[in-house]
Design an enzyme around this catalytic site. Structure first.
Site, short mmCIF file in Angstrom:
data_model
loop_
_atom_site.label_atom_id
_atom_site.label_comp_id
_atom_site.label_asym_id
_atom_site.label_seq_id
_atom_site.Cartn_x
_atom_site.Cartn_y
_atom_site.Cartn_z
N GLU A 148 0.56 -7.94 -4.61
CA GLU A 148 0.12 -9.18 -4.57
C GLU A 148 0.65 -10.51 -5.19
OE1 GLU A 148 -4.40 -9.11 -5.01
OE2 GLU A 148 -4.72 -7.70 -3.43
N GLU A 181 -4.95 -1.97 0.41
CA GLU A 181 -6.39 -2.19 -0.38
C GLU A 181 -7.34 -2.51 0.48
OE1 GLU A 181 -6.42 -4.43 -3.94
OE2 GLU A 181 -4.72 -3.68 -4.61
C1 BGC Z 1 -6.31 -6.29 -6.80
C2 BGC Z 1 -6.96 -5.43 -7.45
C3 BGC Z 1 -8.45 -5.65 -7.60
C4 BGC Z 1 -9.00 -5.93 -6.31
C5 BGC Z 1 -10.26 -6.40 -6.42
C6 BGC Z 1 -6.93 -6.99 -5.56
O1 BGC Z 1 -6.59 -8.41 -5.77
O2 BGC Z 1 -4.83 -5.56 -6.32
O3 BGC Z 1 -6.24 -4.93 -8.76
O4 BGC Z 1 -9.02 -4.86 -8.66
O5 BGC Z 1 -8.26 -6.87 -5.63
O6 BGC Z 1 -10.51 -7.67 -6.92
#
Ligand code: BGC
Length: 449
Positions: free
Chosen positions: A169, A352
């Protein structure tokens, strides 16, 4: 609880969970680890909602075997973790700290022994503090330093890591870390933070070359994307939507896929030197997509320093972070990527996807999180729909394995499939863990346990 049977996914579809070093490892002063910008930031009063730090976090550094057993029990085929740069190069330069590499070496071997593919992210925001003191990502030198670090990690783990992710990110790191100051290193440069975009992308490109020289493993980057919902129907609203889309979704993708920077996004083009764009556009094997929610955008109020105004997207249930739960946004986003980049788009993996809820053990000691089950069910169906739309999606990683240290929110937001009691470090799989385990087994043709 979802009642429809889970959708089927292609053979070889990668099932994973993601974590990051500073959010789970703890052990910040052990085995020669240096200080990162997040250590400094978290220890600065007022920066983190509950005043906590990642000093201990989930103590994963000492409990990684237990966590690998949790992964094996879940039946995931891959685990995305990040390597802490300050463990490998405590000052951000120079030779590798062998003890730092040893930790990840053991982790990788334990994962492989458990039948879980290691997916390594090289940078999840924990820049060694001495590099920040020398200008951080505002300085071009950070890109060269990052490639040298990538080389050290690949030299040790390159024979076993199954997918490399250079950066996590970079948009968030630039905007919250250097633009608004809500994240480390806490700089508030607004649009003057743009060199951070270029230097991160350059670092990515140089790291791709370093990885290619050391390993045959596939290489990716994990970008975060948010489909833009224009709120309002004036030309000014639509222009604001386009400006935000360029900044959030295209600034870190157009150059990667050979298109250079979107018009108007690079406030200071002088940081871009001859040859940089070619370095940045080095072919990647996978585009990692982190997706959480859509963003509402409308025209800014008069006098605003920004070319857009962000506003909540209504009409969806919301997480404890107050983020809308919008699986349709994931399908829309994947369609947007395919439509925008066409054949230049590499295969995609969702690196993610997840949600925070206020999960706590009930009187029976179990942790029931039906909202997370509904969330995952909806998002998996969205991925299935995107596959049917013709988008080449090869994997899905849940954020996150464990409840963990959520950056500026400290311990107040729980994203895990596994509950962590931070006082005792007891791990309790939530009901979503069992649901995901059974879902993965069902899509792989195995009976549910
Ligand atoms: C990040 C994580 C974070 C997740 C939830 C993403 O932006 O890569 O490190 O914990 O979102 O906020």
């Amino acid at each position: 609880m979802p009642t429809a049977p889970p959708p089927q996914f292609p053979a070889g579809f990668r099932w994973g969970v993601s974590t990051s070093a500073y959010q789970i490892e703890g052990a910040v002063a052990e085995d020669g680890r240096g200080t990162s910008i997040w250590d400094t930031f978290a220890h600065s009063p007022g920066r983190v909602a509950d005043g906590s730090t990642g000093d201990v976090a989930c103590d994963h550094y000492h409990r990684h075997r237990e966590d690998v057993a949790l992964l094996a029990g879940l039946g995931v085929t891959a685990y995305r973790f990040s390597v802490a740069w300050p463990r490998i190069q405590p000052a951000g330069t120079g030779p590798a700290n062998p003890a730092g590499l040893d930790f990840y070496d053991r982790l990788v071997d334990d994962l492989l022994a458990a039948g879980v593919d290691p997916v390594a992210t090289l940078y999840h925001w924990d820049l060694p503090q001495p590099l920040e003191d020398a200008g951080g990502w505002l300085a071009r030198d950070a890109a060269e330093r990052f490639a040298a670090y990538a080389d050290l990690v690949a030299a040790r783990l390159g024979d076993r890591v199954k997918l490399w992710i250079t950066l996590n990110e970079p948009f968030v790191h630039m905007s919250l870390g250097y633009g608004t100051g809500e994240h480390a290193p806490g700089r508030t440069l607004l649009f003057d933070a743009f060199p951070v975009a270029h230097h991160q992308l350059l670092g990515h490109g140089l790291a791709v070359a370093a990885l290619r020289a050391r390993t045959a493993g596939p290489v990716a980057i994990a970008n975060n994307y948010s489909p833009v919902r224009v709120l309002g129907d004036t030309d000014a609203d639509r222009a604001a939507g386009a400006a935000y889309e360029a900044l959030h979704n295209r600034l870190f993708t157009d150059p990667l896929l050979g298109r250079g920077y979107p018009d108007g996004t690079l406030a200071d083009p002088s940081v871009v030197r001859d040859g940089d764009l070619a370095t940045i556009a080095a072919p990647i094997d996978v585009l990692g997509v982190n997706y959480y929610n859509p963003t509402g955008v409308r025209a800014p109020a008069e006098g605003s320093p920004l070319p857009f105004e962000l506003a909540p997207v209504e009409g969806y249930p919301r997480t404890a972070f107050d983020w809308p739960v919008a699986p349709d946004g994931l399908r829309e986003l994947l369609g947007w990527l395919r439509g925008t980049y066409g054949d230049a788009l590499p295969p995609v993996e969702i690196t993610e996807s997840g949600c925070a809820y206020d999960d706590r053990p009930g009187p029976d000691g179990r942790v029931h999180d039906p909202e997370r089950i509904a969330y995952l069910d909806g998002h998996l169906r969205a991925v299935r729909a995107a596959l049917d739309d013709g988008v080449d999606v090869r994997g899905y990683f849940v954020w996150s394995l464990l409840d963990n240290w959520e950056w500026a929110e400290g311990f107040t937001k729980r994203f895990g499939l596994v509950h962590v009691d931070y006082a005792t470090q007891a791990r309790t799989p939530k009901s979503s863990y069992a649901w995901l385990r059974d879902t993965i087994a069902a899509t792989r043709g195995e009976p549910a346990r």
